[in-house]
Design a protein around this motif. Sequence first.
Motif, PDB file in Angstrom:
ATOM      1  N   GLU A   1     -28.300  -3.825  -4.921  1.00  0.00           N
ATOM      2  CA  GLU A   1     -26.912  -3.332  -4.894  1.00  0.00           C
ATOM      3  C   GLU A   1     -26.707  -2.315  -3.773  1.00  0.00           C
ATOM      4  O   GLU A   1     -25.647  -2.253  -3.165  1.00  0.00           O
ATOM      5  CB  GLU A   1     -26.528  -2.728  -6.247  1.00  0.00           C
ATOM      6  CG  GLU A   1     -26.251  -3.809  -7.272  1.00  0.00           C
ATOM      7  CD  GLU A   1     -25.753  -3.262  -8.599  1.00  0.00           C
ATOM      8  OE1 GLU A   1     -24.989  -2.282  -8.598  1.00  0.00           O
ATOM      9  OE2 GLU A   1     -26.156  -3.824  -9.632  1.00  0.00           O
TER      10      GLU A   1
ATOM     11  N   CYS B   1     -25.315   2.287 -11.910  1.00  0.00           N
ATOM     12  CA  CYS B   1     -26.676   2.213 -12.462  1.00  0.00           C
ATOM     13  C   CYS B   1     -26.627   1.441 -13.786  1.00  0.00           C
ATOM     14  O   CYS B   1     -25.550   1.197 -14.322  1.00  0.00           O
ATOM     15  CB  CYS B   1     -27.221   3.623 -12.694  1.00  0.00           C
ATOM     16  SG  CYS B   1     -26.281   4.560 -13.895  1.00  0.00           S
ATOM     17  N   ASP B   2     -27.807   1.097 -14.318  1.00  0.00           N
ATOM     18  CA  ASP B   2     -27.827   0.422 -15.613  1.00  0.00           C
ATOM     19  C   ASP B   2     -27.808   1.462 -16.746  1.00  0.00           C
ATOM     20  O   ASP B   2     -27.699   2.672 -16.479  1.00  0.00           O
ATOM     21  CB  ASP B   2     -29.028  -0.548 -15.716  1.00  0.00           C
ATOM     22  CG  ASP B   2     -30.378   0.176 -15.752  1.00  0.00           C
ATOM     23  OD1 ASP B   2     -30.402   1.412 -15.940  1.00  0.00           O
ATOM     24  OD2 ASP B   2     -31.408  -0.499 -15.609  1.00  0.00           O
TER      25      ASP B   2
ATOM     26  N   SER C   1     -30.152  -0.468  -8.584  1.00  0.00           N
ATOM     27  CA  SER C   1     -30.870  -1.623  -8.015  1.00  0.00           C
ATOM     28  C   SER C   1     -30.825  -1.561  -6.486  1.00  0.00           C
ATOM     29  O   SER C   1     -29.774  -1.297  -5.889  1.00  0.00           O
ATOM     30  CB  SER C   1     -30.252  -2.913  -8.555  1.00  0.00           C
ATOM     31  OG  SER C   1     -29.765  -3.714  -7.525  1.00  0.00           O
TER      32      SER C   1
ATOM     33  N   GLN D   1     -36.040   6.222  -9.402  1.00  0.00           N
ATOM     34  CA  GLN D   1     -35.378   5.114  -8.695  1.00  0.00           C
ATOM     35  C   GLN D   1     -36.373   4.331  -7.841  1.00  0.00           C
ATOM     36  O   GLN D   1     -37.368   4.899  -7.369  1.00  0.00           O
ATOM     37  CB  GLN D   1     -34.242   5.649  -7.807  1.00  0.00           C
ATOM     38  CG  GLN D   1     -33.188   6.446  -8.547  1.00  0.00           C
ATOM     39  CD  GLN D   1     -32.483   5.659  -9.652  1.00  0.00           C
ATOM     40  OE1 GLN D   1     -32.626   4.441  -9.752  1.00  0.00           O
ATOM     41  NE2 GLN D   1     -31.751   6.353 -10.503  1.00  0.00           N
TER      42      GLN D   1
ATOM     43  N   LYS E   1     -38.257   0.159  -2.530  1.00  0.00           N
ATOM     44  CA  LYS E   1     -37.435  -1.036  -2.248  1.00  0.00           C
ATOM     45  C   LYS E   1     -36.146  -0.633  -1.536  1.00  0.00           C
ATOM     46  O   LYS E   1     -35.667  -1.325  -0.649  1.00  0.00           O
ATOM     47  CB  LYS E   1     -37.074  -1.736  -3.560  1.00  0.00           C
ATOM     48  CG  LYS E   1     -38.222  -2.505  -4.156  1.00  0.00           C
ATOM     49  CD  LYS E   1     -37.713  -3.425  -5.233  1.00  0.00           C
ATOM     50  CE  LYS E   1     -38.852  -4.111  -5.929  1.00  0.00           C
ATOM     51  NZ  LYS E   1     -38.655  -4.260  -7.353  1.00  0.00           N
TER      52      LYS E   1
END
Length: 391
Positions: free
Chosen positions: A133, A123-124, A130, A158, A162
């Motif tokens: 990913e 994760c960031d 993402s 999250q 998507k």
Amino acid sequence: MTSPIYFDNAATSWPKPESVYAAVDHYQRKIGAPAGRGGYQAALAAGQLIERARAGVARLIGANQPEQIVFTSNGTDALNLAIHGILRPGDHVVTTVCEHNSVLRPLRACAEDRNVSVTYVSCDNDGLVSAAEVQAALQPNTRLVAVLHGSNVTGAVQPIEKIGQAVHSHPAMFLVDAAQTVGHLPLDVQSLQIDLLAAPAHKGLLGPLGTGFLYIHPTVQQQLQPLRQGGTGSSSHEDRQPETLPDKFEAGNLNVPGLAGVAAACDFLQQRSVENIHAETGQLTTTLLNGLARLKPVRIYGPPAGTSRLSVVSFSVCGYDPQDISTLLDASFQIASRAGLHCAPRLHRALGTEEMGGTVRFSLSYANTKAEVESALEAMTSICATCTTEG
Ligand SMILES: Cc1ncc(COP(=O)(O)O)c(C=O)c1O
């Protein structure tokens, strides 16, 4: 003396709506019978309560049919059913470093016992994953993608829409851990293309402790194996577990007092509207985040105020063990918070908070007030006044 402040709603929500207490009390005192196992009036009334709870949960998450909801004893139980019930030897799973131990530990057990391999998508810095990913981690033998909707540590929501699209470009099934989002965020399992959604009913859904559920999309129902067999009150002439929903996964007596509370909680959420609750707690969270951000020794983890986030706020105070802050908040200010790793060890490793013992967490619900948030900020201001270093 000030009243205690409950900021541990991510563990379980409290207080529950009055109608939830009343429904549990009514069942216990006036009904008391088991459901689905007798033709007398009280047994039928117990059965109706369960069906009201099932219909209420189905409505809340946009499920087509109430039977697609099977009741479990908590979120962990629902996740175990989904993970152990779907995975077969040699399967591959994509999950994320943000998951709770209720996902990580069943996966670890499957890796050890069934030769299941697992990819952990990172994760960031705000705890966001993402979708690209997740998609890149899919392999030909990926059978399951397990992703939490909202984090119990960072409050990050999250991009599951998507992720759902990415997963459905592949034959894998999509499991969502909605422990922190059911009742907090509007949810629609159909438009989000979710195959399995596991959640407690005792957190944002506002039901009693000891309640949870798993939503099962019809296309995955046959592939999901029950973890328990036993009496269902149906097809009693056969010693084979029924294949129909919900009986396939509901062996043994259900927690009817708890489910009476869940039925009332679903009605409460419908009346108050999840959108409105989210907007109200969102405003309190913004006040909390902005107030904490003004305190130099405090460091906040997770997405900033005003973005898509939950009312879960994790922070550290420079130079202090998170447990000491939580103890101080309780002992000196009567504020119930939570400290530690919050059952999400891989996320703390990713955020760099593992070595310092995790974070302090405030988590809000519909019942919290602006005055409580202001008191918590005053408490944190006086704690920080003793600090010499900056966050
Ligand atoms: C993200 C997440 N998943 C799963 C669970 C487990 O839910 P339960 O406590 O109902 O077993 C929790 C509980 O805190 C959670 O925060």
